[in-house]
Design a protein around this motif. Structure first.
Motif, short mmCIF file in Angstrom:
data_model
loop_
_atom_site.label_atom_id
_atom_site.label_comp_id
_atom_site.label_asym_id
_atom_site.label_seq_id
_atom_site.Cartn_x
_atom_site.Cartn_y
_atom_site.Cartn_z
N ARG A 70 34.94 -133.45 -33.68
CA ARG A 70 34.53 -134.85 -33.52
C ARG A 70 33.04 -134.94 -33.19
O ARG A 70 32.32 -135.81 -33.69
CB ARG A 70 35.35 -135.51 -32.42
CG ARG A 70 35.01 -136.96 -32.12
CD ARG A 70 36.03 -137.56 -31.17
NE ARG A 70 35.67 -138.92 -30.80
CZ ARG A 70 35.06 -139.27 -29.68
NH1 ARG A 70 34.74 -138.33 -28.80
NH2 ARG A 70 34.76 -140.52 -29.41
N THR A 73 31.13 -134.32 -36.31
CA THR A 73 31.14 -135.54 -37.14
C THR A 73 30.12 -136.55 -36.63
O THR A 73 29.42 -137.20 -37.42
CB THR A 73 32.54 -136.15 -37.15
OG1 THR A 73 33.47 -135.20 -37.66
CG2 THR A 73 32.59 -137.41 -38.01
N ASN A 166 32.93 -136.50 -24.99
CA ASN A 166 32.64 -137.90 -25.33
C ASN A 166 31.24 -138.29 -24.86
O ASN A 166 30.52 -139.02 -25.55
CB ASN A 166 33.69 -138.82 -24.71
CG ASN A 166 33.66 -140.21 -25.31
OD1 ASN A 166 33.95 -140.39 -26.49
ND2 ASN A 166 33.28 -141.20 -24.52
N TYR A 169 28.95 -136.93 -27.34
CA TYR A 169 29.02 -137.80 -28.52
C TYR A 169 28.08 -138.99 -28.34
O TYR A 169 27.31 -139.34 -29.24
CB TYR A 169 30.47 -138.26 -28.68
CG TYR A 169 30.78 -139.08 -29.91
CD1 TYR A 169 31.55 -138.58 -30.94
CD2 TYR A 169 30.33 -140.39 -30.02
CE1 TYR A 169 31.85 -139.34 -32.05
CE2 TYR A 169 30.61 -141.15 -31.14
CZ TYR A 169 31.38 -140.63 -32.15
OH TYR A 169 31.65 -141.38 -33.25
#
Length: 551
Positions: A70, A73, A166, A169
């Protein structure tokens, strides 16, 4: 010509027109709730003014766990947005660092190590088997022969792995854009940071890591408050761990600098800690002449020293082991670890900050001044009023949590707004009255009640400074340097790249219990559901055709 044919013709012409316009007019619409594909204004401005091509090599790829996939990405999507904004001036590629021959792998890892980027070992258990995987959550940005490393795995280490991923991210845009800015800033366009000197006895090498990092992004100048004339020509003013009192004329210059819209960052101790014997140290008040200035701005550093159960460690001889001293690392509650932060782009998703001999702070009512608490202690604190004896026996004793009921204490605060001058109602000599302002433009002041926060340690064997925030005893890297750099970035350009740190992508974890209980059911639905819908749709279409063309 039938109406149906006309509709098809108009529809086809419309598609052709839209396709032709798309070659000349480029637009993208972000329909996500958290605007994850929308770049901040500062990033768009940076990318739109790139002087030459920037290339990005990303080493976070290959066979990765879902969480890191993730993150990969997110990096890919962010770089795609960068490319859409900058055109051909941004290129990138993803490189699996553990592919190729052993020699190629070593060359890649050596290149990354020279930029301060280290691989990460991931451990997992699958089917009772423990597996280990090497990943490199890093990127290297190249521009005109220069390179900068970017660590993509950031965030608070005390968070859960899912939360830390996260946070990483959310920080991808800022980390990449900040590195690009650092490499591409042309000479003459960099912001100017002034360092007040002459008020500290700390050796220069203890500030070397911070100042060297600041010079990578800003032009650094020394400011001598003893020289005649006001403080001018700098975008921010740094006052680092002063231990010599400021004269009233020095205070006047700093007051006028802030009143006229300047930005100042103070890292100031609330006490002086002197070694008095092998048994401990003595903390006593240290008058610097800044109390009235801080109070006028809306803050106060109290004359005390904090003990916190969330703390760092020191080596201490706890006895003997045979004929040798038994030295162990023990918690030292006078070294609070600050891992509670206010809501600000400066501290968002930041790791813990290390402090030493911290004093508490209070905010006071000041009209028109916005106060944002940046750094806070844990709830388990107690304060010793000065003067206080700091005994090394404190480290040998098991603390009683019942005595650590002081609650959360403020360690750093940001003040913003139009400040009133401390000297507004005083009769000033002609030399100071010229150009005096009682109130002018909005300024910013950051005050931290610990000067050691900006002091790096030293490797005495190599006689070389250690990175700011690195604890040579626990061998942990704290976020002291990141905090200072973020603060300067916010001070000099509050609407610039720093706003990319405000990005928030909600974490929506699945219910692990329900996933385990209902896995087979949902797998069946996902496999057979589409087939069933196709079958039902085909039957309905067949029935419609039979009814339409019957007899």
């Amino acid at each position: 010509m039938s109406s149906t044919t006309k509709r098809f013709l108009f529809f086809g012409l419309g598609l052709l027109l839209i396709n032709a316009l798309s070659a000349f007019v480029y637009t993208r619409v972000d329909l996500t709730e958290d605007k994850r594909y929308t770049l901040s204004g500062g990033t768009r401005q940076l990318l739109g003014t790139l002087p030459a091509r920037v290339h990005v090599d990303v080493f976070l790829t290959g066979k990765l766990p879902p969480g890191f996939k993730r993150l990969e990405t997110a990096v890919r999507e962010t770089l795609s947005e960068f490319e859409a904004e900058a055109g051909s001036k941004i290129t990138y590629r993803f490189i699996d660092p553990i592919t190729g021959t052993s020699e190629e792998q070593m060359q890649r890892l050596d290149r990354l190590a020279k930029l301060g980027l280290q691989p990460t070992n991931l451990f997992a258990s699958q089917g009772g088997t423990r597996t280990e995987q090497l990943i490199v959550p890093s990127a290297v940005i190249s521009y005109e022969g220069k390179e900068a490393g970017v660590l993509l795995l950031k965030g608070n280490k005390d968070a859960t792995p899912a939360e830390q991923l996260n946070q990483s991210y959310e920080g991808v845009e800022y980390q990449l854009a900040a590195a690009i800015r650092r490499l591409t800033q042309p000479e003459g366009s960099r912001r100017r940071v002034g360092l007040v000197f002459g008020h500290t006895q700390v050796p220069p090498e203890r500030f070397s890591d911070l100042l060297a990092t600041i010079q990578e992004q800003y032009d650094l100048f020394f400011v001598d408050l003893k020289k005649p004339g006001p403080v001018e020509g700098v975008d921010a003013l740094l006052i680092l761990k002063p231990d010599q009192p400021f004269a009233e004329s020095d205070v006047f210059k700093m007051d006028q600098y802030v009143v006229k819209g300047g930005k100042a960052l103070f890292f100031v101790d609330g006490q002086r800690v002197d070694s008095v014997s092998a048994q401990g140290s003595y903390a006593q008040p240290m008058p610097l002449g800044l109390d009235d200035l801080f109070f006028n701005w809306g803050a106060r550093i109290n004359r005390n020293v904090i003990k916190d159960l969330t703390c760092g460690v020191i080596p201490l001889n706890v006895g003997t082991l045979g004929d040798k001293p038994n030295v162990q690392l023990v918690p030292w509650r006078f070294y609070p670890v600050l891992n509670s932060f206010g809501d600000s782009p400066i501290t968002r998703n930041m790791d813990a900050v290390s402090s030493r001999f911290l004093s508490t702070m209070d905010t006071v009512r000041t009209k028109g001044i916005k106060k944002t608490v940046l750094l806070k202690t844990s709830p388990y604190t107690t304060a010793l009023n000065l003067p206080a004896l700091i005994s090394y026996n404190e480290a040998r004793q098991q603390p009683d949590p019942a005595t650590y009921t002081g609650g959360v204490k403020i360690a750093g605060v940001l003040l913003e707004g139009p400040f009133n001058s401390l000297f507004a109602n005083l009769l000033l000599p002609d030399s100071l009255a010229q150009g005096f302002k009682a109130k002018a433009a909005a300024g910013k002041v950051l005050i931290c009640a610990d000067g050691d926060l900006v002091v790096n340690d030293v490797d005495y064997k190599r006689k070389a400074p250690l990175p700011l925030g690195y604890d040579r005893f626990s061998q942990k890297q704290f976020a002291n340097k990141e905090f200072v750099l973020n603060a300067i970035d916010y001070m000099v350009d509050p609407e610039g790249l720093i706003m990319a740190r405000t990005r928030e992508v909600p974490l929506r974890p699945l219910d692990a219990v329900k996933v385990g209980q209902e896995r087979t059911w949902w797998q069946t639905i996902n496999v057979l559901g589409p087939l069933g819908l196709l079958t039902i749709g085909g039957l309905i279409w067949h029935l419609i055709r039979r009814r339409r063309y019957a007899a």
